[in-house]
Design an enzyme around this catalytic site. Structure first.
Site, mmCIF file in Angstrom:
data_model
loop_
_atom_site.group_PDB
_atom_site.id
_atom_site.type_symbol
_atom_site.label_atom_id
_atom_site.label_comp_id
_atom_site.label_asym_id
_atom_site.label_seq_id
_atom_site.Cartn_x
_atom_site.Cartn_y
_atom_site.Cartn_z
ATOM 1 N N ASP A 37 -6.793 -3.704 -2.274
ATOM 2 C CA ASP A 37 -5.820 -4.388 -3.135
ATOM 3 C C ASP A 37 -6.103 -5.874 -3.269
ATOM 4 O OD1 ASP A 37 -2.963 -2.325 -2.317
ATOM 5 O OD2 ASP A 37 -4.106 -2.456 -4.162
ATOM 6 N N ASP A 49 -6.994 7.437 -12.156
ATOM 7 C CA ASP A 49 -7.345 6.897 -10.820
ATOM 8 C C ASP A 49 -8.530 7.694 -10.247
ATOM 9 O OD1 ASP A 49 -4.215 6.511 -11.121
ATOM 10 O OD2 ASP A 49 -4.781 5.138 -9.523
ATOM 11 N N ILE A 78 -7.800 2.269 -9.802
ATOM 12 C CA ILE A 78 -6.804 1.630 -10.669
ATOM 13 C C ILE A 78 -5.848 0.890 -9.739
ATOM 14 C CG2 ILE A 78 -4.837 1.898 -12.211
ATOM 15 C CD1 ILE A 78 -6.104 4.124 -13.601
ATOM 16 N N ASP A 79 -5.901 -0.411 -9.811
ATOM 17 C CA ASP A 79 -4.915 -1.212 -9.065
ATOM 18 C C ASP A 79 -3.790 -1.502 -10.051
ATOM 19 O OD1 ASP A 79 -3.825 -2.607 -6.923
ATOM 20 O OD2 ASP A 79 -4.489 -4.502 -7.776
ATOM 21 N N GLU A 121 -9.563 3.887 -2.433
ATOM 22 C CA GLU A 121 -8.152 4.267 -2.228
ATOM 23 C C GLU A 121 -7.912 5.765 -2.288
ATOM 24 O OE1 GLU A 121 -5.385 2.607 -5.073
ATOM 25 O OE2 GLU A 121 -3.690 3.477 -4.027
ATOM 26 N N THR A 128 -1.226 1.124 -10.594
ATOM 27 C CA THR A 128 -1.004 2.416 -11.277
ATOM 28 C C THR A 128 0.344 2.426 -11.986
ATOM 29 O OG1 THR A 128 -2.377 3.556 -9.640
ATOM 30 C CG2 THR A 128 -0.894 4.934 -10.939
ATOM 31 N N ASP A 174 -10.634 -0.212 -5.610
ATOM 32 C CA ASP A 174 -9.340 0.288 -6.059
ATOM 33 C C ASP A 174 -9.560 0.776 -7.488
ATOM 34 O OD1 ASP A 174 -5.920 -0.874 -5.697
ATOM 35 O OD2 ASP A 174 -6.772 0.877 -6.701
HETATM 36 N N1 LIG Z 1 5.799 -1.513 -0.641
HETATM 37 C C1 LIG Z 1 4.710 -2.148 -1.073
HETATM 38 N N2 LIG Z 1 4.510 -3.440 -0.772
HETATM 39 C C2 LIG Z 1 3.403 -4.098 -1.215
HETATM 40 N N3 LIG Z 1 2.433 -3.509 -1.965
HETATM 41 C C3 LIG Z 1 2.607 -2.224 -2.260
HETATM 42 C C4 LIG Z 1 3.734 -1.487 -1.854
HETATM 43 N N4 LIG Z 1 3.588 -0.227 -2.330
HETATM 44 C C5 LIG Z 1 2.423 -0.192 -2.991
HETATM 45 N N5 LIG Z 1 1.844 -1.393 -2.948
HETATM 46 C C6 LIG Z 1 0.543 -1.773 -3.467
HETATM 47 O O1 LIG Z 1 0.696 -2.682 -4.564
HETATM 48 C C7 LIG Z 1 -0.403 -2.438 -5.432
HETATM 49 C C8 LIG Z 1 -0.136 -2.992 -6.796
HETATM 50 O O2 LIG Z 1 -0.053 -4.363 -6.632
HETATM 51 P P1 LIG Z 1 0.935 -5.241 -7.548
HETATM 52 O O3 LIG Z 1 2.272 -5.146 -6.906
HETATM 53 O O4 LIG Z 1 0.344 -6.609 -7.479
HETATM 54 O O5 LIG Z 1 0.879 -4.634 -8.902
HETATM 55 C C9 LIG Z 1 -0.536 -0.934 -5.431
HETATM 56 O O6 LIG Z 1 -1.855 -0.612 -5.763
HETATM 57 P P2 LIG Z 1 -2.133 0.773 -6.549
HETATM 58 O O7 LIG Z 1 -1.463 0.647 -7.866
HETATM 59 O O8 LIG Z 1 -3.631 0.766 -6.599
HETATM 60 O O9 LIG Z 1 -1.583 1.871 -5.721
HETATM 61 C C10 LIG Z 1 -0.223 -0.569 -3.992
HETATM 62 O O10 LIG Z 1 -1.402 -0.447 -3.200
HETATM 63 MG MG LIG Z 2 -4.001 -1.132 -5.514
HETATM 64 MG MG LIG Z 3 -5.003 2.079 -6.876
HETATM 65 MG MG LIG Z 4 -2.122 3.575 -5.243
#
Ligand SMILES: Nc1ncnc2c1ncn2[C@@H]1O[C@H](COP(=O)(O)O)[C@@H](OP(=O)(O)O)[C@H]1O
Ligand SMILES: [Mg+2]
Ligand SMILES: [Mg+2]
Ligand SMILES: [Mg+2]
Length: 401
Positions: A338, A98, A188-189, A123, A191, A186
């Site tokens: 995101d 990340d 890494i979206d 992020e 993670t 982002d």
């Molecule tokens: N409680 C929550 N509700 C919704 N989204 C959340 C969450 N906690 C984290 N996320 C977000 O969901 C993203 C991943 O999306 P998805 O659910 O589609 O895989 C995460 O991005 P990161 O991995 O960049 O932190 C994070 O920002």
């Molecule tokens: Mg993300």
């Molecule tokens: Mg991320």
């Molecule tokens: Mg994150």
């Protein structure tokens, strides 16, 4: 007097400055006269060309930055050592990838666009890396970033220092907003998907006066072939997709190793019964019971395709599935990074992205999206039916409480 309009092959900037016919003179012409129509059409096409051309350099830089960041992430995912995983103060996981991805993207954008003012909403920040005990993680990141840049022949004469890396990561502290241009990253979206060896994305958008005008999604684990059901790969396939979109110019997909881009379009499905829908893999990120209630109301037969990250937007933009729904648990605030890149990748492929009340997403309000309840994504034909099913289901859920 015949007015000869010289459209000399002057550089676009000069044509733009040299107004073919000043507006005041234009007003003297009889509207709808042939000369009036010629001039107004010429002006409109020069302006349109200028507006799409004005992001060409930015798009090229964004594609280069995301492809390089993807190379770093693939390397880390392959050799993911436990030491590469930390959790931030908000308890969400973050890896050396990340941080490394954010440093690479910020460094490449500044290098490729030296004359542009640089503002980045990203992020990650370096707070945890500057704390005691972060030194060896920082050294791993510095080494990874320098190896990645050198693999592209960038800066191998003077490798970046730890301090340079921290500064690159921290260049992402902008709050964005409705004035000027801001990159939205982002690094890494998904993670959690990255850590599991599943889907993740490097997502980079550009805001101009509060509007997303271009977006790039690098999806290193997404197969080039359409996703089958459940979003898992049935047999080893070529993976690694790069989606990119620019306002008014459509959405394209190419392989991460640089095959020629092909234009993509969302699914044309009009019958919800034939539609399939995407949602977060993580139940903590989206109310799966609500989406299944909506899917039932729509008559969707296929089970949900649950994958991590904005790879969902990429897969939907090329028609792998027709609907994406996201209903975070109460109190969660969606961040602009995101969704910015994913949103334009879908809309330029003919899709629509709104909140649960049918409002377009508003990226101009800083680092967070202020939206109503959740996010729904589909094609023009299905949106009215989807919106109706969403609102009925939300009402039912509320009255059942
Ligand atoms: N409680 C929550 N509700 C919704 N989204 C959340 C969450 N906690 C984290 N996320 C977000 O969901 C993203 C991943 O999306 P998805 O659910 O589609 O895989 C995460 O991005 P990161 O991995 O960049 O932190 C994070 O920002
Ligand atoms: Mg993300
Ligand atoms: Mg991320
Ligand atoms: Mg994150």
């Amino acid at each position: 007097m015949a007015t000869n309009i010289l459209l000399t092959p002057a550089p676009l900037s000069r044509i733009l400055r040299f107004d073919i016919y000043s507006s005041s003179n234009l007003r003297k012409l009889r509207p709808k006269s042939p000369i009036f129509l010629t001039i107004t059409t010429a002006r409109a096409s020069v302006r349109a060309a200028a507006s799409t051309m004005s992001y060409d350099e930015e798009l090229a830089a964004a594609k280069k930055a995301c492809s390089l960041a993807a190379r770093l992430c693939q390397k880390v995912q392959k050799a993911l050592l436990q030491s590469d995983v930390q959790s931030k103060s908000d308890k969400s996981p973050v890896t050396v990838a990340d941080y490394g991805s954010q440093a690479v993207v910020s460094y490449v954008l500044e290098k490729e666009l030296p004359s542009r003012p640089f503002s980045l909403v990203a992020e990650e920040d370096s707070t945890d890396l500057r704390k005691g005990g972060g030194e060896d993680t920082l050294q791993r990141i510095t080494k990874l970033v320098n190896e990645t840049l050198a693999s592209e022949g960038m800066n191998n004469k003077s490798p970046l220092s730890d301090e340079d890396i921290l500064a690159s990561i921290d260049s992402g502290k902008s709050v964005g907003g409705s004035v000027g241009r801001h990159w939205v990253l982002d690094p890494i979206d998904g993670t959690k998907g990255f850590l599991r060896g599943d889907q993740y994305a490097i997502a980079l958008g550009l805001l101009d006066e509060g509007k997303v005008v271009l977006g790039v999604l690098a999806c290193p684990n997404l197969p080039l072939q359409p996703l089958s059901g459940q979003g898992q790969q049935t047999f080893p396939q070529k993976v690694g997709c790069l989606f990119f979109a620019k306002e008014g110019a459509g959405t394209y997909m190419q392989s991460l190793d640089g095959s020629p881009p092909t234009q993509v379009h969302v699914s044309a499905t009009e019958n919800p019964e034939e539609a399939s829908f995407f949602e977060s893999f993580e139940a903590a990120h989206s109310l799966h019971d609500l989406t299944s209630l909506i899917a039932k109301k729509l008559g969707v037969k296929a089970p949900p395709v649950r994958i991590d990250s904005q790879a969902k937007y990429g897969a939907l933009s090329r028609g792998d599935g027709a609907i994406y729904m996201r209903f975070p648990h109460k109190g969660y605030h969606e961040k602009i990074w995101d969704h910015a890149a994913g949103c334009i990748v879908v809309t330029e492929a003919g899709g629509i992205v709104t909140d649960a009340a049918g409002n377009p997403l508003d990226f101009s309000k800083g680092r967070f999206l202020d939206l109503d309840t959740g996010i729904i994504v589909t094609n023009q034909k299905l949106m009215p039916t989807l919106l109706k099913a969403v609102q009925e289901s939300l009402k039912e859920k509320a009255s059942a409480l």
